[in-house]
Design a protein around this motif. Structure first.
Motif, short mmCIF file in Angstrom:
data_model
loop_
_atom_site.label_atom_id
_atom_site.label_comp_id
_atom_site.label_asym_id
_atom_site.label_seq_id
_atom_site.Cartn_x
_atom_site.Cartn_y
_atom_site.Cartn_z
N ALA B 185 0.83 -1.19 0.00
CA ALA B 185 0.00 0.00 0.00
C ALA B 185 0.87 1.25 0.00
N ARG B 186 1.95 1.19 0.77
CA ARG B 186 2.89 2.31 0.80
C ARG B 186 3.51 2.51 -0.59
N ALA B 187 3.82 1.39 -1.24
CA ALA B 187 4.45 1.47 -2.56
C ALA B 187 3.50 2.03 -3.61
N THR B 188 2.19 1.83 -3.43
CA THR B 188 1.26 2.41 -4.41
C THR B 188 1.13 3.91 -4.20
N GLY B 189 1.60 4.39 -3.05
CA GLY B 189 1.53 5.82 -2.80
C GLY B 189 0.41 6.21 -1.85
N ALA B 190 -0.14 5.24 -1.12
CA ALA B 190 -1.22 5.54 -0.19
C ALA B 190 -0.71 6.42 0.96
N THR B 191 -1.58 7.29 1.46
CA THR B 191 -1.21 8.16 2.57
C THR B 191 -1.22 7.36 3.87
N ARG B 194 -4.68 6.61 5.08
CA ARG B 194 -5.31 5.52 4.34
C ARG B 194 -4.75 4.17 4.75
N ARG B 198 -7.47 1.71 6.16
CA ARG B 198 -7.92 0.66 5.25
C ARG B 198 -7.12 -0.63 5.36
#
Lengths: 325, 291
Positions: B185-191, B194, B198
């Protein structure tokens, strides 16, 4: 030559070893020690090495999932190593990763469609998971769009890895890091996933950094190959050069470990195979000079005293005092 | 493609949990027992015809005599009425204590687990220190100083219960935080927001739900232990612990005075533990799809 998509200069990562109540630092693990390479547009670089040689760490440093100790990363004209957490978050649209373990890398509480849509939503490219681009990407990765409402536990390893690939590609990134994307899968499924990755690269024209511990996996898909040992690149060159004419003893040993399809050649390979003895030394306390010397059959005194530089030999770059010609 | 053929019917996580919980006969038994006890607790005082502190002429009369279904205690008070009040009191105290403990636990444990570093060190060392103080003594001290009112007893129980929920949630968050899908999730750019809402939250909470159930049962028992030791509720408050404590002088001659509140206490905690057990199995992701 035009500017490469990704340029890594002298990348270093040290992990402190902490002990005791007050977390004193008692030593350091030099996981990545001065790694430099480039990846051009549309190129695939295979990064190969044994477990613990720092290849996954290198991949995570490039994406800034880990912060480098020192060194520079230029991606798409930006200095990735200097960006703040907020700035790097925006760059992630252009650089994505596919993880090794498809069982651990998908959130069990989210449907396939939610997982694939997340990067779009995060970057403000879609409002919800009903975006048509999501179903389209799910189908491009070889899954039926009816499976979008299902949960990861309902799928096999290969299918989950397709979901992981769809998630990585949905924002149309310029660079995709593949961190051992097939090593957790059955051999028959491995080939399917490798073909899928190859097809998708032709379709979207992005670059891959393909991390693997197995040269045979990399041989299908790479344009160039880098071999890592204990945090350093020991040889880097075009795929043909690495496979047909390896210069570093370690590369030679790795290649001789790859089984061949032709039974006659395979028989020859078995008799001439180079079997390395011992284990990789601890990166907390690497050998002096050339790091490979403790397992190398050509090692001499000079190997223990001076560290070989990465020099051009033929069409490759090799770090060895006694390279094979 | 043939590899898609044997995919089972799709269930969301919570649908699956519910289905598996209700397929478990033991946990259904616990649920039925608890519902019955709550029902008796609610309507009991209205149908018995006695007040819980109403002194009667019949002292220690046996069950089903002279209009007392469960008999009377040494002061002639109706045991049935007192037991129903006891159920109310025990459950109210236990639920309030659990809610506060979980609130503290999720806040402190979440902070320690997610941020780590010095915040984690501070909270964890504080808990280590707190833990070595014997809990009965803390309760003893608090109640001796502030008297045995409802909120003082709740506070005493929270003081002895908050750290286990904190430790548990800390461990749960740390475990989920290190999983690959959080890194993904961090790699996708999620804050960060989030990621917490989530990805970490929904996956770190289920173990807490199980502890919630066991913590309610534990608080009911602790409250009775306090009352028995004379530092919890006191006469004439109709707590189950107070009733058990009062029965010890005539345990051999009139055992029902002990056994009636005693078995209600056992049934109450047992029903909650059975539910907790069923929840633990139903929430375990490793058992998903197993009926």
């Amino acid at each position: 030559m035009s500017e490469p998509l990704l340029k890594v200069v002298n990348l270093e990562k040290k992990f402190p070893i902490q002990r005791g109540f007050l977390k004193r630092t008692v030593g350091q693990i030099h996981a990545v020690d001065g790694v430099s390479f480039e990846i051009g547009h549309g190129e695939t670089l295979g990064l190969v090495g044994e477990s613990g040689c720092g290849k996954s760490t290198t991949a995570r440093l490039i994406l800034r999932l880990l912060d480098p100790t020192s060194g520079e990363i230029f991606f798409n004209g930006k200095e990735i190593h200097t960006l703040s957490r907020q700035e790097i978050r925006k760059e992630r649209k252009d650089m994505q990763i596919v993880f090794q373990d498809p069982y651990a890398s998908l959130n069990p509480r989210m449907t396939i469609r939610q997982i694939v849509a997340e990067p779009l939503i995060v970057h403000g490219l879609a409002n919800d998971d009903a975006d048509p681009a999501v179903d389209e990407m799910i189908e491009l990765c070889g899954l039926s769009r009816e499976f979008g409402n299902r949960y990861p536990h309902e799928f096999s390893g290969g299918q989950r890895q397709r979901v992981g690939i769809a998630r990585a590609l949905i924002t149309r990134p310029k660079l995709v890091v593949l961190d051992e994307p097939v090593s957790a899968l059955d051999v028959s499924v491995q080939a399917q996933i490798l073909n899928l990755l190859d097809d998708l690269r032709e379709k979207f024209d992005f670059s891959y950094l393909f991390v693997a511990h197995d040269l045979s996996v990399v041989s299908h898909i790479s344009t160039r190959v880098a071999v890592m040992y204990l945090g350093k690149i020991v040889e880097i060159g075009s795929r043909e050069e690495i496979f047909d004419n390896p210069h570093h003893p370690y590369t030679k040993a790795l290649i001789s470990a790859v089984p061949l399809a032709n039974p006659k050649q395979e028989r020859i390979r078995k008799t001439t195979r180079i079997v390395l003895t011992g284990d990789v030394p601890s990166p907390a306390n690497p050998p002096s000079g050339c790091r490979f010397r403790t397992r190398c059959w050509k090692a001499q005194e000079v190997c223990a005293t001076s560290e070989p530089a990465l020099l051009k030999i033929g069409n490759s770059y090799v770090a060895c005092h006694f390279p094979e010609m | 493609m043939s590899e898609f053929e044997q995919i089972p019917q799709s269930l969301s996580y919570w649908q699956d949990v519910r289905a598996r919980f209700f397929a478990n006969k033991i946990s259904i038994l616990g649920l039925v027992m608890l519902v019955l006890l709550i029902f008796i607790g609610i309507i009991g005082p209205f149908i018995s015809g006695w007040k819980y502190d109403e002194l009667g002429p019949d002292i220690l009369s046996a069950p089903f005599q002279k209009g007392h279904w469960f008999g009377t205690d040494d002061l002639g008070r109706d045991l049935f009425t007192r037991v129903t009040y006891g159920i109310r009191l025990s459950l109210t105290v236990a639920i309030i204590v659990t809610i506060i403990s979980v609130f503290v636990g999720v806040t402190l444990g979440g902070l320690a687990g997610y941020f780590g570093g010095w915040i984690d060190t501070l909270i964890s060392r504080f808990i280590d220190t707190w833990q070595v103080i014997p809990f009965v003594l803390i309760g003893f001290a608090i109640i001796t100083v502030f008297g045995s009112s409802f909120w003082v007893i709740v506070a005493a129980l929270v003081f002895t219960g908050w750290y286990s929920t904190t430790r548990l949630f800390r461990a749960s968050v740390m475990q989920v935080k290190s999983l690959e899908y959080v890194e993904a999730a961090r790699a996708t750019g999620a804050t960060t927001k989030r990621i917490i809402l989530r990805h970490i939250g929904p996956n770190a909470i289920p173990p807490i739900i199980v502890v919630l159930a066991f913590s309610v049962a534990g608080a009911i028992l602790s409250e009775s232990v306090y009352a028995f030791l004379g530092v919890g509720f006191r006469e004439p408050t109709p707590s189950l612990g107070v009733m058990i404590s009062g029965s010890r002088n005539f345990l051999t001659e009139k055992p029902f005075v002990f056994f009636i509140p005693g078995s209600v206490l056992v049934l109450l905690t047992l029903s909650i533990v059975l539910i907790g057990d069923g929840l633990r199995d139903a929430l375990d992701p490793k058992l998903r799809g197993v009926k």
